[in-house]
Design a protein around this motif. Structure first.
Motif: not given
Length: 335
Positions: A55-82
């Protein structure tokens, strides 16, 4: 005498890095223009684990649809991410239960992990649904800066928070950043500027950035660290000062909040892909005149850090590229 030689060697190394950075920026920019592929974005997709459809993601130029977005970058985080996701989702669900107007999404950006990070992330998508938890798969490792950039550009929030997968900063501290952003926005907002008045006020439309900061912990850290680590830290701070100027004491804390307007300006211009994109954010905030707030947050050392002494040369290299690229105007800034 030994200290003087060490200092001179450090400064000579910096000069060499900046000279090499100048040459590299010219070569990279010539290559970019020749192939005409600067900032060409492949369509970002997320996978619904229930239907297995892309499914396509929205774009930052689009109007907001949520109040808050939390962005979590993860690289080899199998054990710390949960642990981080459990704490984050518990907070968000409780807040949504207490405030029916509160809406959120969590965007996990898997930066080419080689472990079970993808599986962990999709377990949370299945549990909470694709409207609340989404996963972007980058395919290969690009770096933390690129992972966050990608997540920011395809988020739906009025406010967008980046936070590390290790949970070093408590998610509840986001309210400190949120409250200060609202206070500044209300102070700078003038209802008389619009015929509709207060009804037109949206926090997403006012560019502001709040930096979570560990600067208040620096004195304790200096007392417990080895002397050479303090030397490297002070040297890095000096280079940051030269590259981006004063204003933010702790540029590297992985806990920052952006209004949608600020994120749109910043993350459509960010070029650094790894550690020093935070410094680039400071530089671009100053370029655009975006207010920057620095707010103390609770922070604790979590085992498993991806930063090591070998990261220092890479950080200096990125800062050299940024400084040369922008100050020579070879790197263009889109408004």
């Amino acid at each position: 005498m030994g200290v003087l030689l060490t200092t001179l060697e450090f400064l000579a190394s910096l000069l060499l890095i900046f000279l090499l950075g100048f040459v590299s920026v010219i070569v990279l920019e010539a290559y970019r223009r020749r192939h005409n592929n600067a900032h060409v974005e492949a369509p970002a997709m997320f996978e619904d684990p229930e239907s297995l459809k892309q499914v396509p993601f929205p774009d930052i130029v689009d109007p907001a649809e949520k109040y808050l977005s939390l962005i979590i970058p993860a690289y080899n985080e199998e054990y710390r991410l949960p642990g981080t996701l459990n704490e984050t989702m518990n907070y968000l669900q409780q807040r949504a239960a207490n405030d029916k107007s509160f809406s959120y999404e969590v965007v996990i950006v898997d930066d080419g992990s080689k472990d079970g990070t993808k599986r962990v992330a999709f377990d949370f998508v299945k549990k909470y649904g694709v409207d609340n938890v989404r996963v972007i798969l980058l395919g290969k490792n690009h770096g933390k800066g690129e992972a966050i950039r990608k997540g920011m550009l395809h988020s739906r929030g009025e406010l967008l928070l980046m936070l590390d997968a290790d949970g070093a900063t408590k998610v509840t501290d986001l309210e400190k950043l949120e409250n200060q952003i609202h206070a500044i926005a209300r102070k700078d907002y003038h209802p008389g500027d619009s015929a509709a008045g207060e009804a037109t006020f949206r926090i997403s439309d006012i560019p502001i950035v709040a930096f979570g900061s560990r600067a208040h912990l620096e004195e304790k850290a200096l007392a417990t660290r080895k002397w050479y680590r303090n030397f490297l830290m002070k040297g890095f701070h000096l280079v940051v000062l030269l590259a981006a100027g004063p204003g933010i004491r702790d540029t590297q804390c992985g806990f920052k909040m952006f209004t949608r307007s600020a994120a749109r300006k910043l993350f459509t211009n960010i070029r650094l892909k790894r550690w020093c994109f935070d410094v680039e954010i400071v530089f671009l905030c100053k370029w655009f005149g975006i207010p920057m707030l620095e707010i103390s947050v609770n922070w604790s050392e979590i085992p498993g850090s991806k930063v090591n002494p070998l990261s220092i040369p890479n950080m200096l290299w990125e800062l050299a590229l940024m400084s040369v690229g922008y100050r020579t105007r070879i790197w263009k800034i889109n408004s």
